[in-house]
Design an enzyme around this catalytic site. Structure first.
Site, short mmCIF file in Angstrom:
data_model
loop_
_atom_site.label_atom_id
_atom_site.label_comp_id
_atom_site.label_asym_id
_atom_site.label_seq_id
_atom_site.Cartn_x
_atom_site.Cartn_y
_atom_site.Cartn_z
N GLY A 89 0.58 -1.20 -0.14
CA GLY A 89 -0.12 0.19 -0.28
C GLY A 89 0.71 1.58 -0.09
O GLY A 89 2.07 1.37 -0.34
N LEU A 90 0.30 2.32 0.31
CA LEU A 90 0.84 3.90 0.34
C LEU A 90 1.00 3.87 -1.44
O LEU A 90 2.42 4.79 -0.83
CB LEU A 90 2.83 3.21 1.26
CG LEU A 90 1.89 2.75 3.01
CD1 LEU A 90 3.42 2.97 3.61
CD2 LEU A 90 1.35 4.16 3.76
N CYS A 91 0.08 3.78 -1.85
CA CYS A 91 -0.09 4.12 -2.78
C CYS A 91 -0.73 5.65 -3.11
O CYS A 91 -0.84 5.33 -4.73
CB CYS A 91 0.83 3.74 -4.09
SG CYS A 91 0.16 2.43 -4.06
N GLY A 92 -1.26 6.04 -2.18
CA GLY A 92 -2.32 6.80 -2.48
C GLY A 92 -3.64 6.31 -2.89
O GLY A 92 -3.49 4.95 -2.48
N ALA A 255 3.85 6.61 -7.54
CA ALA A 255 2.74 7.24 -7.12
C ALA A 255 2.56 7.33 -5.79
O ALA A 255 2.60 7.61 -4.52
CB ALA A 255 1.29 6.42 -7.05
#
Length: 301
Positions: A89-92, A255
């Site tokens: 995760g952590l990609c908007g 991203a």
């Protein structure tokens, strides 16, 4: 003073968070450059393969070519949807935007193949018909992606599915990634039409040249078109899936780099705001202490 201690504690916590997001931004930036270079470097090769397949398809004539990958099976009524998402995760909103488009086009005739942990989690949670799921490294190779495309083509040959489409995030630039649907099979439906038109135009031009110059000849294919397409079209599917995986990886790292940069900038701004609030509270505390001392001195005076 308790309030001041809370503010100091929060400032320290936000600074620690900003250091983590800064480090993640630098890591994502390094991976982003490599992923972007890999995705962009493959585009000319994929374009040449499109051109070759289209011109071959046009030169031999549609009525002379019969291949399941061109027409589709039209037996099971099922469509395999390959959903390429990120492993982490952590990609908007990258994965959320893509999965929203996938679910918007969902129906009972679709089975799913997830590539990436995030897509598998959502599809499994929503109890979709998940045919298979695959995980890939940050730097996927053609050999890795070929495992996936071979599995899908095997299901196609066994008539378990009639068509194949891919949902992925198309890489435009570092700040822009577009959720995209791409139909892979049947190939002739929306992939070879432009190249076919170009091939027919060149074929007409060759016929004119042949009429004017007796020495000009048509292309000869060895082996014949059916055998040649039988070898070329499966490889075409392998390459298309590989190129979409590279595009998705470039989009993911781009991203994530942007998301971590925004998080770092927001943390720095929050530290500034907290520091300003801390200074105001400290100044108010000092002022109150001075007033208390002055009041006590005046009372004793």
């Amino acid at each position: 003073m308790a309030n001041l201690r809370d503010i100091r504690r929060r400032i320290k916590s936000v600074k620690n968070t900003s250091q983590i997001t800064k480090a993640m931004q630098m890591v994502a930036s390094t991976k982003m450059r490599k992923a972007q270079q890999a995705a962009i470097a493959l585009r000319p090769y994929a374009s040449q393969l499109d051109d070759m397949a289209g011109h071959l398809y046009a030169s031999v004539g549609k009525e002379e070519v019969s291949h399941p990958l061109l027409q589709g099976q039209k037996k099971s009524g099922k469509t395999a949807v390959v959903v390429i998402t990120s492993e982490k995760g952590l990609c908007g909103p990258l994965n959320a935007n893509l999965l929203r488009d996938v679910l918007k086009a969902d129906d009972a005739n679709k089975v799913y193949v997830s590539v990436g942990r995030k897509g598998r989690q959502i599809l499994a949670r929503l109890k979709k018909n998940l045919l298979a799921d695959f995980e890939l490294k940050d730097t996927p190779t053609f050999k890795n992606s070929k495992t996936i495309s071979r599995f899908i083509l095997q299901k196609f040959e066994e008539c378990q599915i009639d068509a194949i489409e891919i949902y992925y995030n198309r890489f435009v630039n570092t700040l822009s990634q577009v959720p995209t649907r791409y139909q892979v099979v049947p190939i002739g439906s929306d992939v070879l039409d432009v190249a076919k038109a170009l091939g027919e135009a060149e074929k007409a031009e060759r016929m004119e040249n042949r009429a004017a110059k007796k020495g000009t000849a048509f292309y000869n294919f060895e082996p014949d078109a059916d055998v040649l397409l039988g070898k070329l079209l499966p490889y075409y599917v392998h390459l298309e899936l590989y190129s979409k995986i590279l595009e998705s990886r470039a989009s993911e790292h781009s991203a994530r780099m942007v998301a971590m940069k925004n998080a770092t900038d927001n943390a720095k701004q929050l530290v500034k705001d907290l520091t300003l609030g801390y200074n105001k509270a400290r100044q108010a505390s000092i002022t109150n202490e001075i007033l208390e001392i002055s009041s006590a001195a005046a009372a004793m005076g």
